[in-house]
Design a protein around this motif. Sequence first.
Motif, PDB file in Angstrom:
ATOM      1  N   LYS A 174      -5.085   1.849  11.862  1.00 49.28           N
ATOM      2  CA  LYS A 174      -3.838   1.209  12.265  1.00 49.28           C
ATOM      3  C   LYS A 174      -2.695   2.167  11.959  1.00 49.28           C
ATOM      4  CE  LYS A 174      -1.033  -2.836  11.267  1.00 49.28           C
ATOM      5  NZ  LYS A 174      -0.824  -3.961  10.368  1.00 49.28           N
ATOM      6  N   LEU A 182      -3.267   3.974   8.493  1.00 50.62           N
ATOM      7  CA  LEU A 182      -4.109   3.264   7.537  1.00 50.62           C
ATOM      8  C   LEU A 182      -5.531   3.326   8.060  1.00 50.62           C
ATOM      9  CD1 LEU A 182      -1.919   0.111   6.878  1.00 50.62           C
ATOM     10  CD2 LEU A 182      -2.220   2.080   5.374  1.00 50.62           C
ATOM     11  N   VAL A 183      -6.454   3.804   7.232  1.00 51.17           N
ATOM     12  CA  VAL A 183      -7.847   3.944   7.644  1.00 51.17           C
ATOM     13  C   VAL A 183      -8.727   3.205   6.651  1.00 51.17           C
ATOM     14  CG1 VAL A 183      -9.741   5.550   8.079  1.00 51.17           C
ATOM     15  CG2 VAL A 183      -7.407   6.199   8.685  1.00 51.17           C
ATOM     16  N   THR A 184      -9.506   2.257   7.166  1.00 44.51           N
ATOM     17  CA  THR A 184     -10.511   1.552   6.373  1.00 44.51           C
ATOM     18  C   THR A 184     -11.855   1.913   6.963  1.00 44.51           C
ATOM     19  OG1 THR A 184      -8.971  -0.272   6.021  1.00 44.51           O
ATOM     20  CG2 THR A 184     -11.282  -0.680   5.487  1.00 44.51           C
ATOM     21  N   ASP A 185     -12.657   2.651   6.215  1.00 45.69           N
ATOM     22  CA  ASP A 185     -13.936   3.139   6.715  1.00 45.69           C
ATOM     23  C   ASP A 185     -15.047   2.155   6.394  1.00 45.69           C
ATOM     24  OD1 ASP A 185     -15.567   4.840   8.068  1.00 45.69           O
ATOM     25  OD2 ASP A 185     -15.337   6.518   6.712  1.00 45.69           O
ATOM     26  N   TRP A 239      -5.183  13.224   3.263  1.00 47.14           N
ATOM     27  CA  TRP A 239      -4.976  11.902   2.683  1.00 47.14           C
ATOM     28  C   TRP A 239      -3.696  11.908   1.852  1.00 47.14           C
ATOM     29  CZ3 TRP A 239      -7.535   8.015   4.562  1.00 47.14           C
ATOM     30  CH2 TRP A 239      -8.802   8.212   5.111  1.00 47.14           C
ATOM     31  N   ASP A 281      -8.352  -1.944  -1.725  1.00 46.79           N
ATOM     32  CA  ASP A 281      -8.886  -2.982  -0.846  1.00 46.79           C
ATOM     33  C   ASP A 281      -7.943  -3.210   0.340  1.00 46.79           C
ATOM     34  OD1 ASP A 281     -11.088  -3.452  -2.541  1.00 46.79           O
ATOM     35  OD2 ASP A 281      -9.947  -4.902  -3.721  1.00 46.79           O
ATOM     36  N   VAL A 282      -6.637  -3.207   0.061  1.00 45.05           N
ATOM     37  CA  VAL A 282      -5.626  -3.475   1.081  1.00 45.05           C
ATOM     38  C   VAL A 282      -4.420  -2.579   0.822  1.00 45.05           C
ATOM     39  CG1 VAL A 282      -4.059  -5.222   2.033  1.00 45.05           C
ATOM     40  CG2 VAL A 282      -6.326  -5.898   1.272  1.00 45.05           C
ATOM     41  N   THR A 318      -9.404   1.362   1.763  1.00 42.31           N
ATOM     42  CA  THR A 318      -8.356   1.804   2.676  1.00 42.31           C
ATOM     43  C   THR A 318      -7.550   2.930   2.053  1.00 42.31           C
ATOM     44  OG1 THR A 318      -8.208  -0.404   3.612  1.00 42.31           O
ATOM     45  CG2 THR A 318      -6.332   1.030   3.987  1.00 42.31           C
ATOM     46  N   ALA A 352     -14.637   2.642  11.675  1.00 39.71           N
ATOM     47  CA  ALA A 352     -13.434   2.484  10.865  1.00 39.71           C
ATOM     48  C   ALA A 352     -12.432   1.594  11.583  1.00 39.71           C
ATOM     49  CB  ALA A 352     -12.807   3.847  10.593  1.00 39.71           C
ATOM     50  N   ARG A 353     -11.590   0.978  10.780  1.00 35.96           N
ATOM     51  CA  ARG A 353     -10.432   0.253  11.306  1.00 35.96           C
ATOM     52  C   ARG A 353      -9.253   1.204  11.089  1.00 35.96           C
ATOM     53  NH1 ARG A 353     -11.174  -4.493   9.167  1.00 35.96           N
ATOM     54  NH2 ARG A 353     -10.349  -3.910   7.146  1.00 35.96           N
ATOM     55  N   PRO A 406      -8.579   6.896   0.047  1.00 35.81           N
ATOM     56  CA  PRO A 406      -9.132   5.560   0.289  1.00 35.81           C
ATOM     57  C   PRO A 406      -9.674   4.970  -1.013  1.00 35.81           C
ATOM     58  CG  PRO A 406     -10.186   7.202   1.707  1.00 35.81           C
ATOM     59  CD  PRO A 406      -9.316   7.925   0.759  1.00 35.81           C
TER      60      PRO A 406
END
Length: 181
Positions: A108, A122-125, A144, A151-152, A135, A105-106, A148
């Motif tokens: 931030k 912010l979590v993008t798996d 949550w 897209d952004v 995200t 995951a990203r 998620p």
Amino acid sequence: FAGKLAEKADGTQQLQDLSGNIITDNLSDAYIVMNKYVVAQQNGKYGVVNAAGKITMPFNYDDIQTEPDIGTSFIVSVKSLDGDTDTKRGVINRDGDWVYPLANARIKHAHYDSDYDQDYFLVTDNVATNHKGLTGLLDDRGYWAVMPQYDVINPLNPCTGKPLYLQVSLQNKTALIDQSS
């Protein structure tokens, strides 16, 4: 922590109690965060020790990310052991409990709400797969705030003491929501 984090002659550091007894030894790159924790390396891996000398995060991580506005948690990362270039990331709270487990995951930091002493991430798996990850906005309790599904997500007013407004995009459509949407 003043006086408790001592530098040794060989350049390593140790955490001592008020009587000078060694609590944790052979530390390097140690620094104090949130006025309550020491983030340091031991044998090449990062961990966290609290002011009482309890290891709240074992020395198992390749990196621990802290930022001045993160008040309750740590973003951790571990490189893949199989020689792959993937790095797994997760979030651990100040008590050493997982908020978001290690994953491809990203992550931030998005917002710190000082009224509730709460962080948002912010979590993008699935960033390491061929699937485009969606995200979401995760709080420091593991819930949550925004599932998620975008897209952004761009936070527009982080750390202002007001509800967090977010610009979200999905399939080339953009909207404005708040953290409770």
